[in-house]
Design an enzyme around this catalytic site. Structure first.
Site, PDB file in Angstrom:
ATOM      1  N   ASP A  94      -7.607  -8.042   0.745  1.00 42.83           N
ATOM      2  CA  ASP A  94      -6.648  -8.841  -0.012  1.00 42.83           C
ATOM      3  C   ASP A  94      -7.109 -10.289  -0.120  1.00 42.83           C
ATOM      4  OD1 ASP A  94      -5.214  -6.567  -0.096  1.00 42.83           O
ATOM      5  OD2 ASP A  94      -3.415  -7.369   0.889  1.00 42.83           O
TER       6      ASP A  94
ATOM      7  N   GLU B 248      10.780  -1.724  -0.172  1.00 42.24           N
ATOM      8  CA  GLU B 248       9.349  -1.662   0.124  1.00 42.24           C
ATOM      9  C   GLU B 248       9.114  -0.524   1.114  1.00 42.24           C
ATOM     10  OE1 GLU B 248       7.689  -3.957  -1.579  1.00 42.24           O
ATOM     11  OE2 GLU B 248       5.771  -4.273  -0.564  1.00 42.24           O
TER      12      GLU B 248
ATOM     13  N   LYS C  80       8.551 -11.144   3.612  1.00 41.23           N
ATOM     14  CA  LYS C  80       7.852 -10.457   2.522  1.00 41.23           C
ATOM     15  C   LYS C  80       7.075  -9.294   3.133  1.00 41.23           C
ATOM     16  CE  LYS C  80       4.826 -11.084  -1.425  1.00 41.23           C
ATOM     17  NZ  LYS C  80       3.968  -9.946  -1.124  1.00 41.23           N
TER      18      LYS C  80
ATOM     19  N   SER D 167       6.776  -8.778 -10.400  1.00 46.33           N
ATOM     20  CA  SER D 167       6.068  -9.220  -9.206  1.00 46.33           C
ATOM     21  C   SER D 167       6.539 -10.646  -8.902  1.00 46.33           C
ATOM     22  CB  SER D 167       4.567  -9.163  -9.452  1.00 46.33           C
ATOM     23  OG  SER D 167       3.886  -9.549  -8.289  1.00 46.33           O
ATOM     24  N   LEU D 168       5.821 -11.336  -8.093  1.00 50.23           N
ATOM     25  CA  LEU D 168       6.224 -12.698  -7.723  1.00 50.23           C
ATOM     26  C   LEU D 168       5.045 -13.639  -7.879  1.00 50.23           C
ATOM     27  CD1 LEU D 168       8.069 -11.908  -4.359  1.00 50.23           C
ATOM     28  CD2 LEU D 168       9.158 -12.767  -6.444  1.00 50.23           C
TER      29      LEU D 168
ATOM     30  N   CYS E 270     -41.437 -17.219  18.605  1.00 49.54           N
ATOM     31  CA  CYS E 270     -42.750 -17.058  19.239  1.00 49.54           C
ATOM     32  C   CYS E 270     -43.663 -16.089  18.507  1.00 49.54           C
ATOM     33  CB  CYS E 270     -42.566 -16.584  20.678  1.00 49.54           C
ATOM     34  SG  CYS E 270     -42.015 -14.880  20.768  1.00 49.54           S
TER      35      CYS E 270
HETATM   36  N1  NAD Z   1      -7.409  -5.722  -2.085  1.00 50.50           N
HETATM   37  C1  NAD Z   1      -7.330  -5.557  -3.366  1.00 50.50           C
HETATM   38  O1  NAD Z   1      -8.255  -5.075  -4.013  1.00 50.50           O
HETATM   39  C2  NAD Z   1      -6.069  -5.941  -4.084  1.00 50.50           C
HETATM   40  C3  NAD Z   1      -5.917  -5.650  -5.432  1.00 50.50           C
HETATM   41  C4  NAD Z   1      -4.750  -6.000  -6.043  1.00 50.50           C
HETATM   42  C5  NAD Z   1      -3.728  -6.620  -5.347  1.00 50.50           C
HETATM   43  N2  NAD Z   1      -3.893  -6.904  -4.031  1.00 50.50           N
HETATM   44  C6  NAD Z   1      -2.849  -7.571  -3.259  1.00 50.50           C
HETATM   45  O2  NAD Z   1      -1.582  -7.263  -3.746  1.00 50.50           O
HETATM   46  C7  NAD Z   1      -0.768  -8.392  -3.796  1.00 50.50           C
HETATM   47  C8  NAD Z   1      -0.287  -8.627  -5.192  1.00 50.50           C
HETATM   48  O3  NAD Z   1       0.450  -7.533  -5.538  1.00 50.50           O
HETATM   49  P1  NAD Z   1       1.929  -7.504  -6.075  1.00 50.50           P
HETATM   50  O4  NAD Z   1       1.920  -7.671  -7.528  1.00 50.50           O
HETATM   51  O5  NAD Z   1       2.505  -6.303  -5.500  1.00 50.50           O
HETATM   52  O6  NAD Z   1       2.649  -8.797  -5.581  1.00 50.50           O
HETATM   53  P2  NAD Z   1       3.009  -9.345  -4.201  1.00 50.50           P
HETATM   54  O7  NAD Z   1       2.876  -8.318  -3.162  1.00 50.50           O
HETATM   55  O8  NAD Z   1       2.220 -10.582  -4.011  1.00 50.50           O
HETATM   56  O9  NAD Z   1       4.553  -9.738  -4.360  1.00 50.50           O
HETATM   57  C9  NAD Z   1       5.547  -9.015  -5.015  1.00 50.50           C
HETATM   58  C10 NAD Z   1       5.998  -7.841  -4.255  1.00 50.50           C
HETATM   59  O10 NAD Z   1       6.437  -8.181  -2.984  1.00 50.50           O
HETATM   60  C11 NAD Z   1       7.193  -7.105  -2.484  1.00 50.50           C
HETATM   61  N3  NAD Z   1       8.200  -7.585  -1.542  1.00 50.50           N
HETATM   62  C12 NAD Z   1       8.142  -7.403  -0.206  1.00 50.50           C
HETATM   63  N4  NAD Z   1       9.171  -7.950   0.414  1.00 50.50           N
HETATM   64  C13 NAD Z   1       9.943  -8.481  -0.546  1.00 50.50           C
HETATM   65  C14 NAD Z   1      11.168  -9.194  -0.500  1.00 50.50           C
HETATM   66  N5  NAD Z   1      11.800  -9.465   0.645  1.00 50.50           N
HETATM   67  N6  NAD Z   1      11.669  -9.619  -1.673  1.00 50.50           N
HETATM   68  C15 NAD Z   1      11.029  -9.384  -2.829  1.00 50.50           C
HETATM   69  N7  NAD Z   1       9.875  -8.708  -2.925  1.00 50.50           N
HETATM   70  C16 NAD Z   1       9.321  -8.272  -1.790  1.00 50.50           C
HETATM   71  C17 NAD Z   1       7.735  -6.399  -3.672  1.00 50.50           C
HETATM   72  O11 NAD Z   1       7.173  -5.128  -3.674  1.00 50.50           O
HETATM   73  C18 NAD Z   1       7.213  -7.187  -4.832  1.00 50.50           C
HETATM   74  O12 NAD Z   1       6.880  -6.373  -5.906  1.00 50.50           O
HETATM   75  C19 NAD Z   1      -1.593  -9.532  -3.283  1.00 50.50           C
HETATM   76  O13 NAD Z   1      -1.279  -9.755  -1.922  1.00 50.50           O
HETATM   77  C20 NAD Z   1      -3.013  -9.040  -3.395  1.00 50.50           C
HETATM   78  O14 NAD Z   1      -3.831  -9.530  -2.359  1.00 50.50           O
HETATM   79  C21 NAD Z   1      -5.033  -6.570  -3.399  1.00 50.50           C
HETATM   80 ZN    ZN Z   2     -39.671 -14.766  20.945  1.00 46.08          ZN
END
Ligand code: NAD
Ligand code: ZN
Length: 654
Positions: free
Chosen positions: A43, A179, A124, A86-87, A399
């Site tokens: 991530d 989640e 989160k 998303s956020l 060496c």
């Molecule tokens: N490693 C990889 O190849 C790769 C690829 C894509 C995305 N990612 C990771 O995924 C994340 C981005 O993904 P995303 O679009 O799901 O967004 P996000 O995880 O950054 O944020 C939005 C999500 O947070 C979650 N969430 C958890 N607790 C919550 C709460 N209390 N209130 C509201 N929402 C809550 C919900 O599922 C919401 O959709 C990043 O952290 C990124 O690093 C990693």
């Molecule tokens: Zn050596």
């Protein structure tokens, strides 16, 4: 909002254009693997690349997308009635404050009330988004987020997960959002060998046979149908009342939120039974949220307040192969400078040759460098190959001797290698407790070929030291006086000072106690003789005998020079007792040392298993020395305690 592109109004140059296209293509590819529970990169690496793209082209469509389109699977596809978004994120306090200020301005302009004094914060959760639908109070459906519009109907799987009520307290029809997570305790119990709970949750929740879903948990944080609810706080209260599990939440001002964030970063997060990657901060008032609206399916009235990442992407400039004091060769990556946890990092450890092979790393590669818990930075992964894979050296860089592979390690076995010579001298100086001799001085002496083995130390003339760069007569006298002041060496110290593998001072003591009271007796011992000693065993016995035989000529030269080990511990009221002084004391260190030594005790420079007493300004010190001492069962004393002890033993203190 206006996007000034760092002030560019012309076409970006072709190299930048190419990087933008490359980043966008890779981001889409990484997303597809990630949402399938099989990420290609970490991530932190993903976020770093997304941030880079955002810097180069803030309005790029790849940044506006949510999740990933669902792949062809056995699961039925389903459309969300209300798209799942998303956020946006902020990664430090200043960014959170800027977000709140911006929201305040926007809401006030629209005739609403500022949000900064009425925020709502939730953990989160680092898992998979899911929409769960109830009809007339009964569990009906569960749909994954997918690309936000279209997801997969995995209802039978979600029905088996913990925290998902089959029936609500009231006969309501509603859509809730939560989640799917895998608690760490459940991961330990039911998913042996699994290291990443998020990936396990993603994979398991989409298994067509549903196996393992009973070990997953869903926590809920949002509600799509509003039911006269006007604040986030009411939403959570409602969810809890209907029987849903929820993350920890709180209501407060911007200042409160910052306090909560600090507390989570420094302690709470580490103690949770599930992983979180930040806090979600929202306007508590749903009216304010509506006024703020959303952009790219990311609400403006909410933000992910992410924990600081201690990893960054950089590029390998060079790979060094340093030979250490034991002959072990340690590969180090020199990378383009990056800021990490408050420091500029340019060197990152690659541990050993086995790890270099496993990473397949080479100069020109893009890598993720991390620095966790203040340890030495190291290379976590190769994000993208950019060059040839590094071929480990066949010869020592110090060496030029041929290197030998031993397990995961490369070793220089040339006893004359300057790195090994330095290591042996260092060990000697350390073991005899000559505190005035620094690493640099040893390095200079070896470099100048004045010292090849410990015996050479005792042949040094003051002028030879005084003539070295940045030394002088005073230093020369001080270090040489110290050297002779340690004589005679006791047999265990003499043996430990040789630095033979598997032969530290405890072992030396054991040998002396078992009747090997002179160096001659020890040199005459065979492996079988020593293997019979309880607490040694054949492996250690072999190492000791081979080690001693290998250094026999050197030992004989030492003895011929008059460095003859004595068996008797020194006499005096403190005989057999060892002390180490640390921190600021009321008397000069030298005076304390003298007091101990003239009464037959020994002063050690550091905390070892042999140390009896650690004397420090505060007896309840939490320094690393004090912690180590506690581990070894060493007695911690403050100054008063020290003086009382030695006076009780009959030492006169002036
Ligand atoms: N490693 C990889 O190849 C790769 C690829 C894509 C995305 N990612 C990771 O995924 C994340 C981005 O993904 P995303 O679009 O799901 O967004 P996000 O995880 O950054 O944020 C939005 C999500 O947070 C979650 N969430 C958890 N607790 C919550 C709460 N209390 N209130 C509201 N929402 C809550 C919900 O599922 C919401 O959709 C990043 O952290 C990124 O690093 C990693
Ligand atoms: Zn050596």
């Amino acid at each position: 909002m206006t996007h000034l592109h760092h002030g560019w109004d012309k076409q970006p140059d072709p190299a930048v254009r190419a990087r933008i296209d490359e980043l966008a293509e890779r981001i889409e590819r990484y997303r597809a693997s990630y949402y399938a529970g099989k990420p290609d990169i970490s991530d932190a690496a993903y976020d770093a690349l997304e941030d880079e793209l955002r810097d180069l082209d803030p309005t790029h469509p790849a940044l506006a997308r949510v999740g990933t389109p669902v792949a062809v699977t056995e699961w039925e596809k389903a459309r969300h009635e209300i798209p799942m978004g998303s956020l946006n994120k902020v990664v430090n306090e200043a960014e959170l404050e800027a977000w709140a200020t911006r929201c305040d301005e926007l809401v006030v302009k629209e005739g609403g009330k500022a949000i900064s004094d009425d925020l709502f914060v939730a953990e989160k959760l680092d898992g998979i988004s899911i929409e769960v639908i109830y009809r007339d109070g009964k569990y009906a459906d569960a749909i994954t987020r997918g690309d936000g519009i279209m997801g997969e109907r995995i209802s039978p799987n979600v029905a088996r997960m913990r925290g998902v009520p089959q029936k609500l307290k009231e006969k309501l029809t509603l859509s809730v959002r939560g989640e799917i997570i895998l608690k760490l305790s459940d991961m330990k119990k039911s998913f042996p060998g699994v290291a990443n709970p998020r990936n396990a949750a993603a994979g398991t929740s989409k298994r067509f046979d549903g196996q393992g879903c009973e070990h997953l948990t869903v926590l809920f944080y949002d509600l799509a149908d509003h039911l006269d609810i006007t604040t986030e706080e009411q939403k959570i209260t409602f969810l809890r009342k209907q029987g849903f599990g929820t993350p920890w939440t709180a209501k407060g001002t911007l200042k409160d939120v910052l306090g909560i964030y600090r507390k989570y970063s420094s302690e709470i997060r580490a103690g949770l039974d599930y992983e979180i990657d930040g806090l979600v901060v929202r306007a508590n008032s749903t009216a304010a949220q509506t006024l703020l609206g959303e952009v790219n399916r990311r609400p403006r009235g909410a933000t992910a307040f992410k924990f600081a990442s201690q990893a960054k992407v950089s590029k390998v400039v060079e790979i060094l192969w340093d030979t250490g004091p034991s002959g072990r060769v340690t590969p180090v990556a020199i990378v383009e400078p990056v800021e990490l946890a408050g420091a500029t990092v340019q060197r990152a450890s690659l541990h050993n040759v086995g790890n270099v092979r496993a990473l397949g790393i080479g100069v020109g590669d893009e890598v993720l460098v991390s620095r966790r818990n203040d340890v030495i930075p190291y290379v976590e992964e190769v994000v993208e190959k950019g060059g040839k894979t590094e071929l480990p050296p066949t010869r020592c860089r110090r060496c030029a001797a041929e290197l030998v592979t031993s397990g995961e390690y490369l070793l220089c076995r040339n006893q004359e290698c300057p790195a090994l010579v330095e290591g042996r001298i260092h060990n000697w100086i350390d073991a005899i407790g000559a505190l005035e001799w620094g690493d640099k001085l040893i390095e200079q002496l070896v470099e100048a070929k004045l010292v090849k083995e410990p015996g050479d130390l005792y042949k040094l003339k003051p002028k030879q030291i005084a003539d070295l760069e940045r030394r002088g007569d005073k230093i020369a006298k001080k270090v040489l006086d110290e050297l002779t002041s340690r004589l005679p060496l006791t047999l265990p110290v003499f043996l430990a000072a040789l630095g033979i593998e598997g032969f530290a001072i405890q072992t030396a003591r054991l040998l002396v106690a078992s009747g090997y009271t002179t160096i001659e007796k020890l040199l005459a011992a065979t492996e079988q003789d020593l293997a019979g000693i309880s607490g040694l065993g054949p492996i250690k016995a072999g190492m000791i005998v081979r080690g001693l035989q290998g250094r026999k000529a050197e030992i004989e030269r030492l003895i011929a020079q008059g460095i003859v080990p004595v068996t008797q511990e020194q006499e005096g009221p403190l005989a057999g007792m060892s002390f180490c002084f640390t921190g600021a004391l009321s008397r000069p260190r030298g005076e304390m040392t003298n007091l101990v030594e003239t009464n037959g005790g020994r002063v050690l420079s550091g905390v070892t298993k042999e140390l009896n007493y650690l004397v420090s300004a505060e007896a309840d010190s939490t320094s690393s020395k004090a912690q180590k001492a506690k581990k070894y069962g060493t007695v911690l004393l403050d100054e008063a305690g020290f003086f009382k002890l030695i006076q009780d033993k009959g030492v006169k203190v002036s």
